[in-house]
Design a protein around this motif. Structure first.
Motif, PDB file in Angstrom:
ATOM      1  N   PRO A  11     -15.111  15.831  77.279  1.00 23.96           N
ATOM      2  CA  PRO A  11     -15.092  14.762  76.175  1.00 23.96           C
ATOM      3  C   PRO A  11     -13.869  13.773  76.357  1.00 23.96           C
ATOM      4  CG  PRO A  11     -14.792  17.137  75.440  1.00 23.96           C
ATOM      5  CD  PRO A  11     -14.779  17.331  76.961  1.00 23.96           C
ATOM      6  N   ASP A  12     -14.339  12.586  75.866  1.00 26.51           N
ATOM      7  CA  ASP A  12     -13.544  11.475  76.043  1.00 26.51           C
ATOM      8  C   ASP A  12     -12.049  11.636  75.099  1.00 26.51           C
ATOM      9  OD1 ASP A  12     -15.077   9.925  77.939  1.00 26.51           O
ATOM     10  OD2 ASP A  12     -16.008   9.240  76.396  1.00 26.51           O
ATOM     11  N   TYR A  13     -12.378  12.127  73.952  1.00 32.78           N
ATOM     12  CA  TYR A  13     -11.008  12.282  73.238  1.00 32.78           C
ATOM     13  C   TYR A  13     -10.082  13.143  73.889  1.00 32.78           C
ATOM     14  CZ  TYR A  13      -8.371  13.102  68.855  1.00 32.78           C
ATOM     15  OH  TYR A  13      -7.425  13.504  67.874  1.00 32.78           O
ATOM     16  N   GLN A  14      -8.695  12.922  73.563  1.00 32.27           N
ATOM     17  CA  GLN A  14      -7.832  13.639  74.187  1.00 32.27           C
ATOM     18  C   GLN A  14      -6.814  13.990  72.822  1.00 32.27           C
ATOM     19  OE1 GLN A  14      -5.617  11.912  77.568  1.00 32.27           O
ATOM     20  NE2 GLN A  14      -7.492  12.365  78.811  1.00 32.27           N
ATOM     21  N   ARG A  15      -6.776  15.318  72.624  1.00 26.38           N
ATOM     22  CA  ARG A  15      -5.542  15.817  71.688  1.00 26.38           C
ATOM     23  C   ARG A  15      -4.356  15.414  71.965  1.00 26.38           C
ATOM     24  NH1 ARG A  15      -6.846  21.477  69.263  1.00 26.38           N
ATOM     25  NH2 ARG A  15      -5.399  20.696  67.942  1.00 26.38           N
TER      26      ARG A  15
END
Length: 393
Positions: A20-24
């Protein structure tokens, strides 16, 4: 070690797989300069993704980084220490270990690796493992990986960025904060979706897939993790599932432990052992009595997060659902159940949770008391929109 080339093959395949590109936010909070790091959390919250994203950002040869998952069939009895030793001898620098709890004596191997090998180790494990008892606290820096917050869910759904806030800001400035968020988005448009399917990152694969993956995650905790870690007889797995259903359908605070014990066909001591095991596996949340050795009745028991109602309940209680959301968003805070109001947060703030018709009658004479109200966009004075508590991380 004969399997070592095969382990590298799987490690490189893991590295090359889509991520995923989204980083928490937690990824930025982890101090990766430490020699040993633990990522602990419930099944499905994204621990493997964090390992994957960290691996992808390393400026090292793939021969210097090894990812292994101890639940992979190829491991099959091979000890973590033996794998680490061969990896170190071949010039390895960073060892990433997923599902650490699948090796019963992993604590001993990690201590030896830390003390004798110049290797950085980042490992993930079930929330049910007790690293304090494993005497790893002075070696490993431990990070608890929570479910997605409502804020993170909104970022994934809308591709917008939103700021997180500390509890003091929310109780003191909630009107201004909520008004600012409302200038960009209508949170109530998404809130019901979050309660149904927004707490786990795999929701991005679609709601139909989500419920299948959530059931798979719940079953793996009950059928594999808890029996392995808490020495629960596998023939009693059905009892664990029955307990979850009963807790799921009960109004908040109305669980009769004696009745539950009789219905499950187990004695009260075994019941408490199972209850605390389910809590450690982050399927439920015990508010109040937290000492496993204690046979004191828990003050309140809730499902760990609102999405679990989808997997476990034929019908759900609205009040319980709201309280499950509230406590999951405040999980990093100290929460106590209190009779005047619902919860005391950090020994400082009293909260009563309810719908938009809830008034201050139960907490009118309590200082630092607030209402967390569902179905409102904006609050006023001591009345805070429930959804806004989803912006704490």
């Amino acid at each position: 070690m004969e399997i070592f080339d095969k382990l590298f093959f799987y490690s490189i395949s893991f590295y090359n797989s889509p991520k995923p590109d989204y980083q928490r936010a937690i990824l930025q909070q982890i101090d990766f300069s430490q020699k040993m790091i633990a990522l602990i959390g419930a099944k499905g919250v994204g621990k493997t993704t964090l390992l994957h994203q960290y691996m992808a950002d390393l400026n090292l040869s793939l021969k210097q980084v090894l990812y292994i998952s101890l639940d992979h069939p190829i491991i099959n009895g091979h000890k973590l220490l033996d794998i680490a030793e061969v990896f170190y001898q071949r010039g390895g620098k960073i060892l990433l270990v997923d599902e650490i709890h699948y090796q019963a004596d992993f604590e001993r191997d990690l201590k030896t690796i830390y003390d004798f090998f110049d290797l950085k180790v980042v490992f993930s494990g079930s929330s049910a493992i007790a690293l304090d008892k494993a005497d790893l606290s002075r070696r490993a820096v431990i990070y608890r990986v929570p479910v997605l917050s409502f804020r993170e869910f909104l970022e994934l759904k809308t591709q917008q960025s939103f700021q997180s806030y500390v509890i003091t800001d929310i109780v003191d400035q909630h009107f201004e904060i909520a008004a600012g968020i409302l200038s960009d988005i209508k949170p109530l448009q998404y809130f019901a979706d979050y309660l149904r399917y927004g707490a786990y990152p795999f929701f991005i694969e679609g709601e139909a897939v989500f419920i299948l993956k959530l059931n798979e995650a719940v079953n793996k905790v009950i059928e594999t993790d808890l029996p392995l870690i808490h020495h629960i007889d596998t023939k009693n797995i059905t009892i664990l599932k029955k307990l979850l259903v009963r807790l799921c359908e009960s109004p908040p605070g109305e669980v009769n432990m004696s009745s539950l014990s009789r219905d499950a066909g187990i004695n009260i001591r075994t019941l408490y052992h199972y209850i605390y095991a389910l809590d450690s596996g982050e399927l439920i949340r015990i508010i109040g009595a937290k000492t496993k050795a204690s046979l004191n009745k828990p003050d309140k028991i809730l499902l760990n997060n609102p999405n679990l109602f989808q997997a476990l309940c034929l019908s759900s209680n609205k009040g319980t659902l709201r309280e499950s959301f509230f406590t999951s968003m405040l999980a990093k805070h100290h929460i106590n159940y209190v009779k005047s109001g619902d919860y005391l947060i950090d020994d400082s703030y009293f909260f009563e949770i309810g719908g938009k018709n809830k008034d201050f009658s139960q907490i009118k004479n309590i200082p630092n008391s607030y209402l967390a109200i569902d179905d409102i966009e904006l609050g006023g004075e001591r009345k805070i929109p429930l959804w806004l508590l989803g912006f704490l991380y």
